[in-house]
Design an enzyme around this catalytic site. Sequence first.
Site, short mmCIF file in Angstrom:
data_model
loop_
_atom_site.label_atom_id
_atom_site.label_comp_id
_atom_site.label_asym_id
_atom_site.label_seq_id
_atom_site.Cartn_x
_atom_site.Cartn_y
_atom_site.Cartn_z
CG HIS A 240 -2.29 0.71 0.79
ND1 HIS A 240 -2.79 0.69 -0.48
CD2 HIS A 240 -3.18 1.41 1.54
CE1 HIS A 240 -3.93 1.35 -0.50
NE2 HIS A 240 -4.20 1.81 0.72
CG HIS B 91 -2.96 3.72 5.05
ND1 HIS B 91 -3.98 3.08 5.70
CD2 HIS B 91 -3.43 3.97 3.80
CE1 HIS B 91 -5.02 2.96 4.90
NE2 HIS B 91 -4.70 3.49 3.73
CB SER C 284 -2.82 7.47 9.78
OG SER C 284 -1.89 8.46 9.37
CE1 TYR D 232 -10.10 2.54 4.34
CE2 TYR D 232 -9.98 2.78 1.97
CZ TYR D 232 -9.50 3.06 3.23
OH TYR D 232 -8.40 3.86 3.37
#
Length: 758
Positions: A126, A235, A352, A563
């Site tokens: 990702h 992420h 995050s 998602y």
Amino acid sequence: MGMLAFLLYGHIQWFLGLLLFLVHNISGASSASNYLIGLGSYDITGPAADVNMMGYASLGQIASGVHFRLRARTFIVAEPQGNRLVFVNLDACMASQIVTIKVLERLKARYGDLYTAQNVAISGIHTHAGPGGYLQYVVYIITSLGFVRQSFDVIVDGIEKSIVQAHESLRPGSIFVNKGELLDAGVNRSPSAYLNNSAAERAKYKYDVDKDMTLLKFVDDKWGPVGSFNWFATHGTSMSNTNSLISGDNKGAAARFMEDCFEQKGLREGSDTLYFNKSEDDGVPQRVSTIVPNPNENRNELLRLASSFQPSEGKPATSILSFASRVRNALKQADRPQFVSAFCQSNCGDVSPNVLGAYCTDTGLPCDFDHSTCDGKNELCFGRGPGYPDEFESTRIIGERQFKKAVELFDKASEQLKGKVDYRHAYLDFSSLEVSLPKVGGGQEVVKTCPAAMGFSFAAGTTDGPGAFDFNQGDDKGNAFWRVVRNLIKTPSQEQVKCQLPKPILLDTGETKKPYDWAPSILPVQILRIGQLVILSVPGGSGKFDSNVHIVIAGLTNTYSQYVTTIEEYKVQRYEGASTLYGPHTLDAYIQEFKKLAAALISGQAVEPGPQPPDLLDKQISLLPPVVVDATPLGVNFGDVKTDIPSNSTFKKGQLVRVTFWSACPRNDLMTEGTFALVEILQNQNKWAPAYDDDDFSLRFKWSRPAKLSPESFATIEWRIPASAVSGVYRISHFGASKSLLGSISHFTGSSSAFVVA
């Protein structure tokens, strides 16, 4: 972050009873201690110019150089006389259905039915700093101006080559597993949505995101440790949507740190323990070749030597010179396997790496909690990484934190995987999947998933990369203007509107078929098992359990479907809920179908393969113009130095060295398994040896044109001298390839003046 992200969140309690039963079955399995293990790794960096990056869906984020290179890393585990499985980890934003299809076709041509969709999993880390255009569905390649064949080909080639390496290196060995918490590498970027889950549900978890890292340590019977793969959720957005350098972000950085740590410093003598010097560069190894001695000459002698080496004019080169100059090649030991370490993605959806929180760029105050806005505007709300305001430093720190935890788990890994290798896989039509749910008071009700659709809030992006215009997270109403714009593309049916409630539909991607499918309908679900380890290979869904089975989520695997949220978070319609494509019962569908796969795995029963996903390769459209021609001014050669290092320069560790060369478009040759940039050190007063290349965190290759349509271009190479660099005489070199009007490709190289590092 635009339309491109992913959530696998820890709320699947339905799985718990079944997997506890699976524990019992695994404990009674074969006690054989050894498997056949093989590992492989190959370059998948892709075009470093002109191509839009995959992840943020930002039209302005166009690749223009290399931070460090991207790789495909593979492990194969096989029973000596039985099943085998393949897991591939990509330094790419996500897996791609068309990439998976074409890789499987190549494996079938090479190995017959040995490797199939059943036992091959391909997962992405990702990163949002890799070239796009390699997926087949329209919505994921709009910003890359359609399909980019060069991006696609290098990924397919790299996956195949990494699998071939792993296959050809299969040898008897053992696998050890370890697990631990990593607390400072990820935070919840949508905490208001998480709080909409019931208090009873939230009480089941220690944190509001998954903090567990699970690591596999591969030990060859002859050579000892040969690799490690781990799964951890955060992420790949330490690099922002303004970055234009190809980068593996924090997970790619962590992988390089660990591989370099092993290759340079290895194991403690007589043990299987990896070590590094925590006082040196904060424990992050630099890939300066250990074969380079520290020169004993004094500074004056070094300056005299340096002054004798002027910049070399650009000159023709062979296509293999870049490969031959790659630093990692100098570190290889011909008589032992290359150490492969992968930092795989897990249930990262709302996690995050920007751990300092989200702040308004105008006021410096925290963003609005519910909507992540600043005075009503989402564009001003950005998450801050630990190196703020330096995103490269944030990438290094988050990568280093994962690397250090992996080293700790690697050193202490003592639980050996024992038992069967097995797997189950099925394709499912998620556009209309029937799901049975328990009713309050007893009985069952049947609900259905929906054709894919994106809500208004997906266009707001996230605090990792805000969207544009007047979109906000948490919008469950939409607005009239954007409905008009939506209807110009496709007006959703009333059935679709009702199915997706309370999501207001901005893009009805599942029902849009022109010029071809905008979003996937057929999705793969897969379970892989190695003894007491269970890997859920999914494009959505998750689990977090206390049991003797080690369960890991392999996120963004085999295809991409954005998602998956709980119904409670879906109702809030923040970015993650708005990007849950198949409606409010998407999570329930995954739970149901993984229960079926788990039951089949336990009982030894086969599962129906399901409908095959489409192969849309022949329908792809590309609007990206090709490289027409490269040129230099009259009297200038490709590879000539444009801006050199000042004469008689001495640099200290920590300082920046910068050189600019006349260059050509990097799309002419991707320099796969090679390098565009090189730092060389002088040995024995007359021999230059590779020290750092564009696969090193300290070196950056930046490419640019003086004007948008100019055939001329420049390569700027920047080297931040690491604290671990040895003193000596250095120079910077550039490798490239130019294209003539007739279409022929010519390779070139050039070098800067020499300088001293004191």
